[in-house]
Design a protein around this motif. Sequence first.
Motif, PDB file in Angstrom:
ATOM      1  N   ARG A  84     -40.846 -39.618 -35.463  1.00 48.60           N
ATOM      2  CA  ARG A  84     -41.505 -39.392 -36.757  1.00 48.60           C
ATOM      3  C   ARG A  84     -42.938 -38.909 -36.560  1.00 48.60           C
ATOM      4  NH1 ARG A  84     -42.027 -37.080 -40.911  1.00 48.60           N
ATOM      5  NH2 ARG A  84     -42.846 -38.068 -42.750  1.00 48.60           N
ATOM      6  N   SER A  95     -41.151 -31.368 -43.307  1.00 50.33           N
ATOM      7  CA  SER A  95     -41.300 -32.172 -44.520  1.00 50.33           C
ATOM      8  C   SER A  95     -40.602 -33.525 -44.369  1.00 50.33           C
ATOM      9  CB  SER A  95     -40.715 -31.427 -45.714  1.00 50.33           C
ATOM     10  OG  SER A  95     -39.309 -31.342 -45.572  1.00 50.33           O
ATOM     11  N   ASP A  96     -40.905 -34.424 -45.314  1.00 49.65           N
ATOM     12  CA  ASP A  96     -40.237 -35.729 -45.329  1.00 49.65           C
ATOM     13  C   ASP A  96     -38.738 -35.567 -45.593  1.00 49.65           C
ATOM     14  OD1 ASP A  96     -42.578 -37.055 -44.780  1.00 49.65           O
ATOM     15  OD2 ASP A  96     -43.042 -37.441 -46.898  1.00 49.65           O
ATOM     16  N   ASP A  97     -38.391 -34.613 -46.465  1.00 48.37           N
ATOM     17  CA  ASP A  97     -36.970 -34.355 -46.748  1.00 48.37           C
ATOM     18  C   ASP A  97     -36.253 -33.850 -45.496  1.00 48.37           C
ATOM     19  OD1 ASP A  97     -37.254 -35.142 -49.366  1.00 48.37           O
ATOM     20  OD2 ASP A  97     -37.544 -33.101 -50.117  1.00 48.37           O
TER      21      ASP A  97
END
Length: 134
Positions: free
Chosen positions: A116, A122-124
């Motif tokens: 992470r 992106s988070d998606d």
Amino acid sequence: MTGSWWLDTLLGVLAGLATAWIALITALALTRPRHGMLSEAVRLLPDALRLIRRLAADPALPRGVRTRLALLLAYLAFPIDLVPDFIPVLGYADDAIIVAVVLRSVVRRAGLPAVRRHWPGSDDGFAALCRPPA
């Protein structure tokens, strides 16, 4: 006598490589991703490549993890694939499957927080990357 030994060795190596290649093709055919999953993997590919490069360069990660990632980058850069691209579905899916297998081993060894931390997208996109196969 010496020539026969070299010929036997060469034939044995070639037979072993052919057997390994057939086993890999069989494994890829059995685990190939669904069509929707493959298109999602193609969308994530640029971010995944940046992720792999960043993880491979992180000295905080274990050496074995960095070595696997460096070998993966070398495989992806090599112009000859294990499964030729003209083979429908499997030709393009082999890279996605190999990347997924290596990234899963990285997560098991280094942990999801390390992945992470280096994720460039992106988070998606990260959620899609972490989603288990259906």
